[in-house]
Design a protein around this motif. Structure first.
Motif, PDB file in Angstrom:
ATOM      1  N   PHE A  52     -31.640  15.110  20.780  1.00  0.00           N
ATOM      2  CA  PHE A  52     -30.387  14.482  20.378  1.00  0.00           C
ATOM      3  C   PHE A  52     -29.220  15.136  21.101  1.00  0.00           C
ATOM      4  O   PHE A  52     -29.296  16.300  21.464  1.00  0.00           O
ATOM      5  N   GLY A  53     -28.151  14.371  21.281  1.00  0.00           N
ATOM      6  CA  GLY A  53     -26.969  14.922  21.921  1.00  0.00           C
ATOM      7  C   GLY A  53     -25.861  13.901  21.935  1.00  0.00           C
ATOM      8  O   GLY A  53     -25.877  12.922  21.185  1.00  0.00           O
ATOM      9  N   ASN A  54     -24.884  14.137  22.790  1.00  0.00           N
ATOM     10  CA  ASN A  54     -23.738  13.243  22.892  1.00  0.00           C
ATOM     11  C   ASN A  54     -23.768  12.483  24.205  1.00  0.00           C
ATOM     12  O   ASN A  54     -24.095  13.044  25.250  1.00  0.00           O
ATOM     13  N   GLN A  55     -23.396  11.200  24.122  1.00  0.00           N
ATOM     14  CA  GLN A  55     -23.135  10.416  25.317  1.00  0.00           C
ATOM     15  C   GLN A  55     -21.632  10.468  25.524  1.00  0.00           C
ATOM     16  O   GLN A  55     -20.875  10.046  24.651  1.00  0.00           O
ATOM     17  N   VAL A  56     -21.193  11.020  26.636  1.00  0.00           N
ATOM     18  CA  VAL A  56     -19.770  11.234  26.866  1.00  0.00           C
ATOM     19  C   VAL A  56     -19.285  10.218  27.891  1.00  0.00           C
ATOM     20  O   VAL A  56     -19.807  10.140  29.006  1.00  0.00           O
ATOM     21  N   SER A  57     -18.281   9.434  27.518  1.00  0.00           N
ATOM     22  CA  SER A  57     -17.747   8.406  28.403  1.00  0.00           C
ATOM     23  C   SER A  57     -16.769   9.020  29.411  1.00  0.00           C
ATOM     24  O   SER A  57     -16.458  10.209  29.371  1.00  0.00           O
ATOM     25  N   HIS A  58     -16.275   8.177  30.313  1.00  0.00           N
ATOM     26  CA  HIS A  58     -15.323   8.636  31.319  1.00  0.00           C
ATOM     27  C   HIS A  58     -14.030   9.143  30.677  1.00  0.00           C
ATOM     28  O   HIS A  58     -13.404  10.071  31.185  1.00  0.00           O
ATOM     29  N   SER A  59     -13.659   8.557  29.535  1.00  0.00           N
ATOM     30  CA  SER A  59     -12.455   9.012  28.834  1.00  0.00           C
ATOM     31  C   SER A  59     -12.746  10.172  27.887  1.00  0.00           C
ATOM     32  O   SER A  59     -11.901  10.541  27.084  1.00  0.00           O
ATOM     33  N   ASN A  60     -13.951  10.726  27.978  1.00  0.00           N
ATOM     34  CA  ASN A  60     -14.386  11.911  27.225  1.00  0.00           C
ATOM     35  C   ASN A  60     -14.592  11.647  25.736  1.00  0.00           C
ATOM     36  O   ASN A  60     -14.574  12.575  24.950  1.00  0.00           O
ATOM     37  N   ARG A  61     -14.781  10.376  25.365  1.00  0.00           N
ATOM     38  CA  ARG A  61     -15.151  10.073  23.979  1.00  0.00           C
ATOM     39  C   ARG A  61     -16.650  10.294  23.832  1.00  0.00           C
ATOM     40  O   ARG A  61     -17.431   9.932  24.712  1.00  0.00           O
ATOM     41  N   ALA A  62     -17.059  10.880  22.722  1.00  0.00           N
ATOM     42  CA  ALA A  62     -18.464  11.216  22.516  1.00  0.00           C
ATOM     43  C   ALA A  62     -19.070  10.343  21.426  1.00  0.00           C
ATOM     44  O   ALA A  62     -18.461  10.121  20.381  1.00  0.00           O
ATOM     45  N   SER A  63     -20.262   9.841  21.676  1.00  0.00           N
ATOM     46  CA  SER A  63     -21.030   9.139  20.660  1.00  0.00           C
ATOM     47  C   SER A  63     -22.456   9.675  20.715  1.00  0.00           C
ATOM     48  O   SER A  63     -22.940  10.107  21.752  1.00  0.00           O
ATOM     49  N   ARG A  64     -23.135   9.641  19.573  1.00  0.00           N
ATOM     50  CA  ARG A  64     -24.473  10.217  19.487  1.00  0.00           C
ATOM     51  C   ARG A  64     -25.486   9.361  20.247  1.00  0.00           C
ATOM     52  O   ARG A  64     -25.384   8.132  20.269  1.00  0.00           O
ATOM     53  N   ARG A  65     -26.454  10.018  20.864  1.00  0.00           N
ATOM     54  CA  ARG A  65     -27.523   9.312  21.550  1.00  0.00           C
ATOM     55  C   ARG A  65     -28.801  10.129  21.469  1.00  0.00           C
ATOM     56  O   ARG A  65     -28.772  11.281  21.057  1.00  0.00           O
ATOM     57  N   THR A  66     -29.915   9.519  21.850  1.00  0.00           N
ATOM     58  CA  THR A  66     -31.203  10.202  21.821  1.00  0.00           C
ATOM     59  C   THR A  66     -31.860  10.116  23.191  1.00  0.00           C
ATOM     60  O   THR A  66     -31.632   9.168  23.945  1.00  0.00           O
ATOM     61  N   TRP A  67     -32.665  11.101  23.492  1.00  0.00           N
ATOM     62  CA  TRP A  67     -33.507  11.105  24.687  1.00  0.00           C
ATOM     63  C   TRP A  67     -34.949  11.063  24.221  1.00  0.00           C
ATOM     64  O   TRP A  67     -35.391  11.937  23.462  1.00  0.00           O
ATOM     65  N   MET A  68     -35.695  10.053  24.642  1.00  0.00           N
ATOM     66  CA  MET A  68     -37.083   9.906  24.253  1.00  0.00           C
ATOM     67  C   MET A  68     -37.985  10.571  25.288  1.00  0.00           C
ATOM     68  O   MET A  68     -37.706  10.495  26.487  1.00  0.00           O
ATOM     69  N   PRO A  69     -39.047  11.231  24.850  1.00  0.00           N
ATOM     70  CA  PRO A  69     -39.990  11.801  25.816  1.00  0.00           C
ATOM     71  C   PRO A  69     -40.785  10.684  26.497  1.00  0.00           C
ATOM     72  O   PRO A  69     -41.020   9.627  25.905  1.00  0.00           O
ATOM     73  N   ASN A  70     -41.193  10.919  27.735  1.00  0.00           N
ATOM     74  CA  ASN A  70     -41.961   9.935  28.495  1.00  0.00           C
ATOM     75  C   ASN A  70     -43.436  10.098  28.135  1.00  0.00           C
ATOM     76  O   ASN A  70     -44.157  10.866  28.755  1.00  0.00           O
ATOM     77  N   LEU A  71     -43.862   9.377  27.085  1.00  0.00           N
ATOM     78  CA  LEU A  71     -45.222   9.519  26.568  1.00  0.00           C
ATOM     79  C   LEU A  71     -46.123   8.401  27.071  1.00  0.00           C
ATOM     80  O   LEU A  71     -45.684   7.258  27.218  1.00  0.00           O
ATOM     81  N   HIS A  72     -47.384   8.766  27.320  1.00  0.00           N
ATOM     82  CA  HIS A  72     -48.401   7.806  27.701  1.00  0.00           C
ATOM     83  C   HIS A  72     -49.597   8.001  26.794  1.00  0.00           C
ATOM     84  O   HIS A  72     -49.936   9.120  26.442  1.00  0.00           O
ATOM     85  N   ARG A  73     -50.240   6.891  26.426  1.00  0.00           N
ATOM     86  CA  ARG A  73     -51.483   6.975  25.646  1.00  0.00           C
ATOM     87  C   ARG A  73     -52.622   7.069  26.635  1.00  0.00           C
ATOM     88  O   ARG A  73     -52.871   6.139  27.401  1.00  0.00           O
ATOM     89  N   VAL A  74     -53.307   8.197  26.636  1.00  0.00           N
ATOM     90  CA  VAL A  74     -54.395   8.408  27.583  1.00  0.00           C
ATOM     91  C   VAL A  74     -55.665   8.759  26.821  1.00  0.00           C
ATOM     92  O   VAL A  74     -55.624   9.276  25.709  1.00  0.00           O
ATOM     93  N   LYS A  75     -56.786   8.462  27.444  1.00  0.00           N
ATOM     94  CA  LYS A  75     -58.073   8.864  26.896  1.00  0.00           C
ATOM     95  C   LYS A  75     -58.383  10.232  27.481  1.00  0.00           C
ATOM     96  O   LYS A  75     -58.529  10.391  28.685  1.00  0.00           O
ATOM     97  N   ALA A  76     -58.449  11.241  26.620  1.00  0.00           N
ATOM     98  CA  ALA A  76     -58.643  12.618  27.055  1.00  0.00           C
ATOM     99  C   ALA A  76     -59.767  13.252  26.253  1.00  0.00           C
ATOM    100  O   ALA A  76     -60.131  12.779  25.175  1.00  0.00           O
TER     101      ALA A  76
END
Length: 63
Positions: free
Chosen positions: A14-38
């Motif tokens: 989790f963190g902030n998405q900061v616009s060009h005018s420096n306004r912050a709104s919350r955002r998420t970063w998702m991990p790059n997950l793959h379903r694999v047979k292991a």
């Protein structure tokens, strides 16, 4: 349903998405997950693995 890597435990960040005018709104970063047979304890199973673990060779793929 958990959105975590089965190997390293990487999950949503989790963190902030900061616009060009420096306004912050919350955002998420998702991990790059793959379903694999292991191989888990010698048995082939489907698990969610992040691409970092796949690239690093931490996962033994079952064919």
């Amino acid at each position: 349903m958990a959105r975590r890597c089965a190997i390293c435990g990487r999950g949503i960040s989790f963190g902030n998405q900061v616009s060009h005018s420096n306004r912050a709104s919350r955002r998420t970063w998702m991990p790059n997950l793959h379903r694999v047979k292991a191989l888990v304890d010698g048995q082939p199973r489907r698990i969610r693995v992040c691409t970092r673990c796949l690239k690093a060779g931490k996962v033994v793929r079952a064919l």
